[in-house]
Design a protein around this motif. Structure first.
Motif, mmCIF file in Angstrom:
data_model
loop_
_atom_site.group_PDB
_atom_site.id
_atom_site.type_symbol
_atom_site.label_atom_id
_atom_site.label_comp_id
_atom_site.label_asym_id
_atom_site.label_seq_id
_atom_site.Cartn_x
_atom_site.Cartn_y
_atom_site.Cartn_z
ATOM 1 N N LEU A 17 0.829 -1.198 0.000
ATOM 2 C CA LEU A 17 0.000 0.000 0.000
ATOM 3 C C LEU A 17 0.864 1.249 0.000
ATOM 4 C CD1 LEU A 17 -2.694 -1.173 2.538
ATOM 5 C CD2 LEU A 17 -2.910 -1.003 0.074
ATOM 6 N N ALA A 18 2.032 1.174 0.631
ATOM 7 C CA ALA A 18 2.968 2.290 0.560
ATOM 8 C C ALA A 18 3.468 2.460 -0.862
ATOM 9 C CB ALA A 18 4.141 2.053 1.509
ATOM 10 N N GLU A 19 3.590 1.341 -1.588
ATOM 11 C CA GLU A 19 4.015 1.409 -2.981
ATOM 12 C C GLU A 19 2.997 2.154 -3.826
ATOM 13 O OE1 GLU A 19 5.320 -1.667 -6.558
ATOM 14 O OE2 GLU A 19 4.166 -2.368 -4.852
ATOM 15 N N ALA A 20 1.734 2.089 -3.430
ATOM 16 C CA ALA A 20 0.686 2.794 -4.173
ATOM 17 C C ALA A 20 0.575 4.259 -3.782
ATOM 18 C CB ALA A 20 -0.665 2.106 -3.948
ATOM 19 N N GLY A 21 1.504 4.739 -2.964
ATOM 20 C CA GLY A 21 1.488 6.142 -2.570
ATOM 21 C C GLY A 21 0.452 6.449 -1.511
ATOM 22 N N LEU A 250 -5.897 8.073 -9.679
ATOM 23 C CA LEU A 250 -5.581 6.691 -10.021
ATOM 24 C C LEU A 250 -4.250 6.569 -10.754
ATOM 25 C CD1 LEU A 250 -6.940 3.866 -9.772
ATOM 26 C CD2 LEU A 250 -7.812 4.218 -12.087
ATOM 27 N N SER A 251 -3.804 7.650 -11.369
ATOM 28 C CA SER A 251 -2.544 7.607 -12.112
ATOM 29 C C SER A 251 -1.343 7.370 -11.207
ATOM 30 C CB SER A 251 -2.352 8.914 -12.893
ATOM 31 O OG SER A 251 -3.387 9.094 -13.833
ATOM 32 N N VAL A 252 -1.437 7.739 -9.934
ATOM 33 C CA VAL A 252 -0.300 7.569 -9.017
ATOM 34 C C VAL A 252 -0.002 6.086 -8.773
ATOM 35 C CG1 VAL A 252 0.589 8.094 -6.726
ATOM 36 C CG2 VAL A 252 -0.739 9.812 -7.967
ATOM 37 N N PRO A 253 -0.964 5.265 -8.330
ATOM 38 C CA PRO A 253 -0.649 3.835 -8.190
ATOM 39 C C PRO A 253 -0.393 3.144 -9.522
ATOM 40 C CG PRO A 253 -2.986 4.223 -7.776
ATOM 41 C CD PRO A 253 -2.331 5.563 -7.844
ATOM 42 N N LEU A 254 -1.063 3.608 -10.585
ATOM 43 C CA LEU A 254 -0.824 3.007 -11.901
ATOM 44 C C LEU A 254 0.615 3.228 -12.335
ATOM 45 C CD1 LEU A 254 -1.757 1.630 -14.482
ATOM 46 C CD2 LEU A 254 -2.659 3.824 -15.258
ATOM 47 N N GLN A 255 1.165 4.380 -12.034
ATOM 48 C CA GLN A 255 2.551 4.655 -12.396
ATOM 49 C C GLN A 255 3.508 3.704 -11.684
ATOM 50 O OE1 GLN A 255 3.849 8.616 -11.452
ATOM 51 N NE2 GLN A 255 5.602 8.521 -12.832
ATOM 52 N N LYS A 256 3.179 3.311 -10.453
ATOM 53 C CA LYS A 256 4.026 2.363 -9.723
ATOM 54 C C LYS A 256 4.082 1.017 -10.447
ATOM 55 C CE LYS A 256 4.697 5.266 -6.347
ATOM 56 N NZ LYS A 256 6.014 5.853 -6.061
ATOM 57 N N LEU A 257 2.940 0.541 -10.929
ATOM 58 C CA LEU A 257 2.916 -0.720 -11.670
ATOM 59 C C LEU A 257 3.679 -0.601 -12.978
ATOM 60 C CD1 LEU A 257 -0.781 -1.908 -11.181
ATOM 61 C CD2 LEU A 257 1.258 -2.759 -10.037
ATOM 62 N N LEU A 258 3.523 0.525 -13.653
ATOM 63 C CA LEU A 258 4.231 0.712 -14.920
ATOM 64 C C LEU A 258 5.740 0.816 -14.714
ATOM 65 C CD1 LEU A 258 1.783 3.230 -16.638
ATOM 66 C CD2 LEU A 258 2.135 0.840 -17.238
ATOM 67 N N GLN A 259 6.170 1.343 -13.595
ATOM 68 C CA GLN A 259 7.599 1.398 -13.298
ATOM 69 C C GLN A 259 8.160 -0.005 -13.072
ATOM 70 O OE1 GLN A 259 7.763 4.095 -9.979
ATOM 71 N NE2 GLN A 259 7.838 5.928 -11.281
ATOM 72 N N GLN A 260 7.390 -0.873 -12.448
ATOM 73 C CA GLN A 260 7.814 -2.265 -12.314
ATOM 74 C C GLN A 260 7.924 -2.933 -13.682
ATOM 75 O OE1 GLN A 260 5.590 -4.609 -9.503
ATOM 76 N NE2 GLN A 260 5.576 -2.999 -7.962
ATOM 77 N N LEU A 261 6.951 -2.641 -14.551
ATOM 78 C CA LEU A 261 7.011 -3.186 -15.910
ATOM 79 C C LEU A 261 8.243 -2.670 -16.634
ATOM 80 C CD1 LEU A 261 5.822 -4.672 -18.354
ATOM 81 C CD2 LEU A 261 4.436 -2.633 -18.804
ATOM 82 N N GLU A 297 6.732 0.158 -26.639
ATOM 83 C CA GLU A 297 7.317 1.009 -25.614
ATOM 84 C C GLU A 297 7.833 0.157 -24.460
ATOM 85 O OE1 GLU A 297 7.775 4.141 -25.852
ATOM 86 O OE2 GLU A 297 6.357 4.842 -27.385
ATOM 87 N N TYR A 298 8.769 0.742 -23.722
ATOM 88 C CA TYR A 298 9.189 0.135 -22.464
ATOM 89 C C TYR A 298 9.207 1.152 -21.326
ATOM 90 C CZ TYR A 298 13.859 2.251 -22.522
ATOM 91 O OH TYR A 298 14.910 3.130 -22.489
ATOM 92 N N ARG A 299 9.191 2.439 -21.652
ATOM 93 C CA ARG A 299 9.250 3.466 -20.626
ATOM 94 C C ARG A 299 7.885 3.645 -19.962
ATOM 95 N NH1 ARG A 299 13.933 6.259 -20.626
ATOM 96 N NH2 ARG A 299 15.236 6.159 -22.500
ATOM 97 N N ALA A 300 7.906 3.766 -18.639
ATOM 98 C CA ALA A 300 6.668 3.909 -17.880
ATOM 99 C C ALA A 300 5.954 5.215 -18.202
ATOM 100 C CB ALA A 300 6.964 3.832 -16.381
ATOM 101 N N VAL A 301 6.699 6.284 -18.450
ATOM 102 C CA VAL A 301 6.069 7.582 -18.700
ATOM 103 C C VAL A 301 5.274 7.568 -19.999
ATOM 104 C CG1 VAL A 301 8.167 8.467 -19.829
ATOM 105 C CG2 VAL A 301 6.493 10.066 -18.861
ATOM 106 N N ASN A 302 5.746 6.841 -21.014
ATOM 107 C CA ASN A 302 5.004 6.765 -22.279
ATOM 108 C C ASN A 302 3.747 5.916 -22.137
ATOM 109 O OD1 ASN A 302 6.976 8.337 -23.488
ATOM 110 N ND2 ASN A 302 8.147 6.583 -24.217
ATOM 111 N N TRP A 303 3.853 4.801 -21.422
ATOM 112 C CA TRP A 303 2.681 3.960 -21.210
ATOM 113 C C TRP A 303 1.647 4.678 -20.339
ATOM 114 C CZ3 TRP A 303 1.040 0.418 -24.124
ATOM 115 C CH2 TRP A 303 1.896 -0.486 -24.755
#
Length: 465
Positions: A17-21, A250-261, A297-303
């Motif tokens: 949950l901390a990972e989700a901000g 919702l973009s904040v926790p989504l960004q965490k998942l995309l960074q893992q990807l 793509e592979y960068r989280a910011v683009n996804w």
């Protein structure tokens, strides 16, 4: 030389949950017995402790947030960590619910010794948002016993680990609670006192499971570990502390998942062309979005940009309590060879622009344009995939208007014929279906594409640009 490493993650579900901000509030995870089994640093700072009852914890911390323990989610988090560490250590065996065994002796040659392996492993762990403790020893059970005590050393000096093991209380071993109590009644409260007894005497007084455990602890018995295999794709689930109905939040926790990807794609030197995002709601069915990138793509910011456009265009119909991100297939990255003398390009490529437009307007709204080898004007052009390179057909050499009318309209004005006729017939060259096409100009200066039927009727079919 045998060397095993054990990693212990004491608060996986809480740290996720901390990972989700969402770590600003004191938080604790409770089991079915209403006992606290995980807590964050904010709760610990207010006096909350593990195995504390809910009444005492609530008295110490009035704003304590409680979430139930979910075994399936805990297992998924542990396996996700194992997959993330696989590129650093090739032999990893999960030890549910909160541990990982790593066979380090097979990696020492790759990292040119223990120092290189220690640096790579701890560097990878620091990038994870989870708290952890670790230890190394000559056997898996010895490494686990020390890690549970937060030994936090990776050493090949077995004399150091043996000395620490002898001081270890029995509560950090794999022995059952009932057997620990029996040993404590005999004055045996540490591993050192237990290991000092002969195996024959222990076998006469205690269950065979004690002999089996001590044999694997010493390395006398074989200890089989079930090592994982790398998963072909990517799948991560993230549960939220509270329901979210705003795309921006919702973009904040989504960004965490995309960074893992992004981290996994970087380790594999790969990219992906499509991902699936599942949004879980309490009162409505799970909603899934398929987001694609024509270029890959592979960068989280683009996804993240593509996902935001997709979510904004559809709007959230219900609050979301959990996210799941899935990628079924990776593609290898290919080096881009840019021409040194090519003109300066924009910030995004043509394929990236196509992906952004598809995410915003929908896949069916974006297409290319191609010429077909058809004599009829209605079939002379097609709508292929965007930016699909097609060779011009023979029809491309003919003079055709840039704009075709949806339906031909009767000609009601004077026109000066410039060229023609060109006879086209739609159905087997039947006389009734033939059309004689001309290019003419009206009094307003417009160039028209006209045709005359077999009944000598004139129609306007298109306009030249």
């Amino acid at each position: 030389m045998a060397l095993y490493v054990y990693l212990h993650f004491p608060a996986l579900q809480c740290d996720s949950l901390a990972e989700a901000g969402q770590q600003t509030l004191p938080l604790a995870v409770v089991d079915t017995q209403h006992s606290i089994i995980q807590l964050n640093e904010q709760a610990a700072a207010q006096g909350v402790q593990l195995r504390m009852g809910l009444a005492t914890a609530a008295a110490l911390c009035h704003n304590l947030q409680l979430i139930p323990y979910q075994e399936q989610q805990q297992q998924a988090l542990l396996m996700a960590i194992a997959q993330q560490l696989y590129q650093l250590s090739g032999e990893i065996a999960p030890d549910p619910p909160a541990g990982l065994y790593l066979r380090g002796c097979s990696m020492l040659q790759l990292y040119h010794g223990l120092d290189g392996y220690r640096s790579a492993l701890l560097g990878g762990l620091k990038r994870l948002p989870y708290r952890y403790a670790y230890a190394s020893a000559a056997t898996p059970f010895a490494a686990k016993c020390l890690a549970l005590q937060q030994f936090n050393q990776l050493t090949a000096d077995h004399a150091v680990t043996d000395k620490a093991l002898k001081r270890s209380p029995l509560s950090f071993t794999e022995l059952e609670t009932k057997m620990q109590q029996q040993l404590q009644r005999l004055g045996i409260d540490t591993l050192g006192r237990l290991l000092a007894l002969s195996a024959a005497e222990l076998a006469r007084r205690f269950d065979h499971r004690l002999i089996s455990y001590l044999g694997r602890l010493r390395g006398e018995f074989f200890h089989a570990l079930d090592y994982i295999r790398p998963e072909p794709g990517f799948s991560r689930y993230l549960e939220l502390l509270y329901d979210i109905s705003d795309v921006a939040v919702l973009s904040v926790p989504l960004q965490k998942l995309l960074q893992q990807l992004e981290q996994q794609l970087e380790r594999n030197n790969a990219l992906c062309h499509q991902l699936t995002l599942h949004l879980y709601s309490r009162d409505r069915a799970t909603k899934s979005y398929s987001i694609g990138s024509a270029q890959g793509e592979y960068r989280a910011v683009n996804w993240l940009r593509l996902c935001q456009l997709q979510l904004e265009s559809s709007q959230l119909t219900a609050p979301v309590y959990g996210l799941q991100l899935e990628v079924t297939q990776f593609a290898p990255q290919q080096a881009q060879s840019d021409d040194l003398f090519a003109p300066q390009q924009g910030n995004i490529s043509a394929l990236q622009l196509v992906s952004l437009l598809q995410a915003r307007l929908g896949r069916g709204a974006i297409s290319g344009l191609s010429l077909q080898n058809q004599h009829l004007p209605e079939h002379a052009s097609g709508r292929p995939l965007p930016l699909l390179s097609t060779r011009p057909q023979a029809g491309a050499l003919l003079q055709r208007p840039a704009f075709l009318l949806p339906q031909p309209r009767r000609l009601h004005e004077a026109v000066e014929i410039n060229s023609g006729p060109e006879r086209l017939c739609a159905d087997g060259w039947q006389l009734a279906a033939q059309r004689d096409y001309f290019i003419g100009r009206n009094q307003q200066g417009q160039w028209l594409w006209l045709y005359r039927t077999a009944q000598q009727q004139w129609f306007v079919h298109g306009l030249f640009s």
